[in-house]
Scaffold this active site. Structure first.
Site, PDB file in Angstrom:
ATOM      1  CG  ASP A 121     -12.619   2.222  10.457  1.00 23.07           C
ATOM      2  OD1 ASP A 121     -12.881   2.502  11.620  1.00 23.07           O
ATOM      3  OD2 ASP A 121     -11.834   2.629   9.706  1.00 23.07           O
TER       4      ASP A 121
ATOM      5  CG  ASP B  37      -1.813 -10.688   2.448  1.00 23.21           C
ATOM      6  OD1 ASP B  37      -0.679  -9.843   2.087  1.00 23.21           O
ATOM      7  OD2 ASP B  37      -2.494 -10.353   3.407  1.00 23.21           O
TER       8      ASP B  37
ATOM      9  NE  ARG C 158      -0.623  -2.151   1.666  1.00 19.58           N
ATOM     10  CZ  ARG C 158      -1.238  -2.063   2.694  1.00 19.58           C
ATOM     11  NH1 ARG C 158      -1.302  -3.223   3.393  1.00 19.58           N
ATOM     12  NH2 ARG C 158      -1.336  -1.006   3.577  1.00 19.58           N
TER      13      ARG C 158
HETATM   14  O1  F6P Z   1      -3.113  -7.986   4.006  1.00 23.02           O
HETATM   15  C1  F6P Z   1      -2.142  -6.960   3.194  1.00 23.02           C
HETATM   16  C2  F6P Z   1      -0.843  -6.727   4.041  1.00 23.02           C
HETATM   17  O2  F6P Z   1      -0.349  -5.943   3.272  1.00 23.02           O
HETATM   18  C3  F6P Z   1      -0.421  -7.746   4.849  1.00 23.02           C
HETATM   19  O3  F6P Z   1       0.287  -8.287   3.540  1.00 23.02           O
HETATM   20  C4  F6P Z   1       0.389  -7.050   5.744  1.00 23.02           C
HETATM   21  O4  F6P Z   1       0.893  -7.770   6.426  1.00 23.02           O
HETATM   22  C5  F6P Z   1      -0.407  -5.922   6.066  1.00 23.02           C
HETATM   23  O5  F6P Z   1      -1.309  -5.972   5.206  1.00 23.02           O
HETATM   24  C6  F6P Z   1       0.212  -4.628   6.381  1.00 23.02           C
HETATM   25  O6  F6P Z   1      -0.792  -3.926   7.176  1.00 23.02           O
HETATM   26  P1  F6P Z   1      -0.519  -2.503   7.520  1.00 23.02           P
HETATM   27  O7  F6P Z   1      -0.416  -1.502   6.313  1.00 23.02           O
HETATM   28  O8  F6P Z   1      -1.747  -1.983   8.195  1.00 23.02           O
HETATM   29  O9  F6P Z   1       0.675  -2.404   8.065  1.00 23.02           O
END
Ligand code: F6P
Length: 352
Positions: free
Chosen positions: A60, A124, A272
């Site tokens: 967003d 990142d 994450r």
């Molecule tokens: O920017 C953090 C991150 O975890 C990157 O390392 C990864 O490419 C991206 O976000 C993944 O995003 P999403 O959770 O939207 O797939």
């Protein structure tokens, strides 16, 4: 994010007697006026919880909101809705916790008259102006533990294990997890690699009696001849390209070049999740307290940053627009090379 939220609320309420309002799902909550008051009790007991009790969104951007039009999707600027929501709630300043996308939006809102302070947060580690971003150490710890565990199968089954980690166009997680867990090959976007050089490294290890190898690859590392592997395009997102899949491509290519079974693992969003490391919790407390101090002193348009061992302030407007990537000629890469890490850019025959 919870640890940062907790620090901001506690510092604001206890130290400065500032009232705090949380907006749900990032800028989406600011556009849609979805808010909740946040006091001491709301943030008590959340320091060890990953994620955020407010919810998050990386789709967003108030300056670029997709709308369906007869001729296809069009984008409208709804940043005035953010300012209106802020005014309705009597918000004098915004604390934005996020990566370069969120911090760019913060800078643009500041230009429209809203006071903002940023807290750099992304696994990142690619936000310019700070040595380390919030979240990086937790992701690095998970990646390191995963590689430690993969060593077991690699060594006992004499396999090459390819581990794909996140990081977008930056190789920080791959490089540092590779260093921490003893990755034999580290492939990152900042150092273009060749398959023959990767295979040469694996074969050189085999000649020394090591009948297995661990290859750590960043999701953004471009494949020779094929470029970056894209998993998905998220239409309307400020950062629409989602990476993923390079581990599979590289492992299939290597299978033809080495006399070992090659398997791949994608760590993905596991990186994450879970409880933040002590380093991240402490950094969250320091960043949160520093962000509130900056606002209390009337500061705006700045991001709190870790430089060396000090917390400093960086002007958002002065930050480079490019992500902060690994320096291929820097000390970390040099140290990795010195201890025998293969980056796949070595000329044939150079790997001992
Ligand atoms: O920017 C953090 C991150 O975890 C990157 O390392 C990864 O490419 C991206 O976000 C993944 O995003 P999403 O959770 O939207 O797939």
């Amino acid at each position: 994010m919870n640890a940062a939220l907790r620090a901001v609320v506690k510092a604001a309420v206890a130290r400065h007697d500032i009232r705090v309002t949380g907006f749900l799902d990032g800028f989406a909550g600011l556009m849609g006026d979805r808010a909740r008051p946040l006091g001491f009790d709301d943030v008590s007991g959340i320091v060890a919880l990953g994620g955020t009790l407010l919810g998050a969104s990386n789709r967003d951007d108030p300056f670029r909101v997709p709308t369906e039009q007869p001729g296809g999707p069009a984008y409208v600027d709804r940043s005035d809705a953010v300012l209106a929501t802020a005014a309705r709630h009597g918000i004098e300043a915004l604390v934005v916790v996020g990566g370069d996308g969120s911090l760019t939006i913060a800078r643009r809102l500041e230009a429209k008259g809203l006071a903002v302070v940023g807290i750099p947060k992304t696994i990142d580690n690619d936000v310019p102006g700070t040595d380390i971003t919030l979240g990086f150490d937790s992701a690095l710890t998970i990646a390191t533990e995963a590689i430690d565990r993969l060593h077991t199968t690699a060594a006992s089954h004499h396999r090459v294990m390819v581990v794909e980690v996140m990081g977008r166009q930056a190789g920080w997680i791959a490089l540092e997890a590779g260093l921490a867990a003893g990755g034999d090959v580290v492939l990152i976007p900042e150092i273009p690699f060749r398959y023959d050089a990767v295979a040469a490294g694996i074969l050189a290890r085999a000649r020394r009696g090591r009948r297995f190898s661990i290859v750590v690859i960043a999701e953004g590392a471009p494949c020779p001849g094929g470029g970056t592997v894209v998993r998905q395009i998220v239409a309307g997102s400020p950062e629409p390209v989602r990476l993923g899949g390079v581990g599979a491509v590289v492992s299939h290519a290597l299978e033809a070049l080495v006399p070992f079974e090659v398997r791949y693992v994608v760590l993905g969003h596991v990186q994450r999740g879970g409880s933040p490391t002590p380093f991240d919790r402490i950094l969250a407390a320091r960043f949160g307290a520093a962000a509130v101090s900056a606002l209390a002193e009337g500061g705006s348009g700045v991001m709190v940053a870790l430089r060396g061992s000090r917390i400093e302030r960086a002007r958002l407007a002065d930050l480079p627009s490019e992500p902060r990537c690994v320096d291929p000629l820097g000390e970390r890469v040099a140290a990795a090379r010195d201890i025998g890490t293969v980056f796949g850019d070595e000329p044939p025959g150079a790997v001992a």
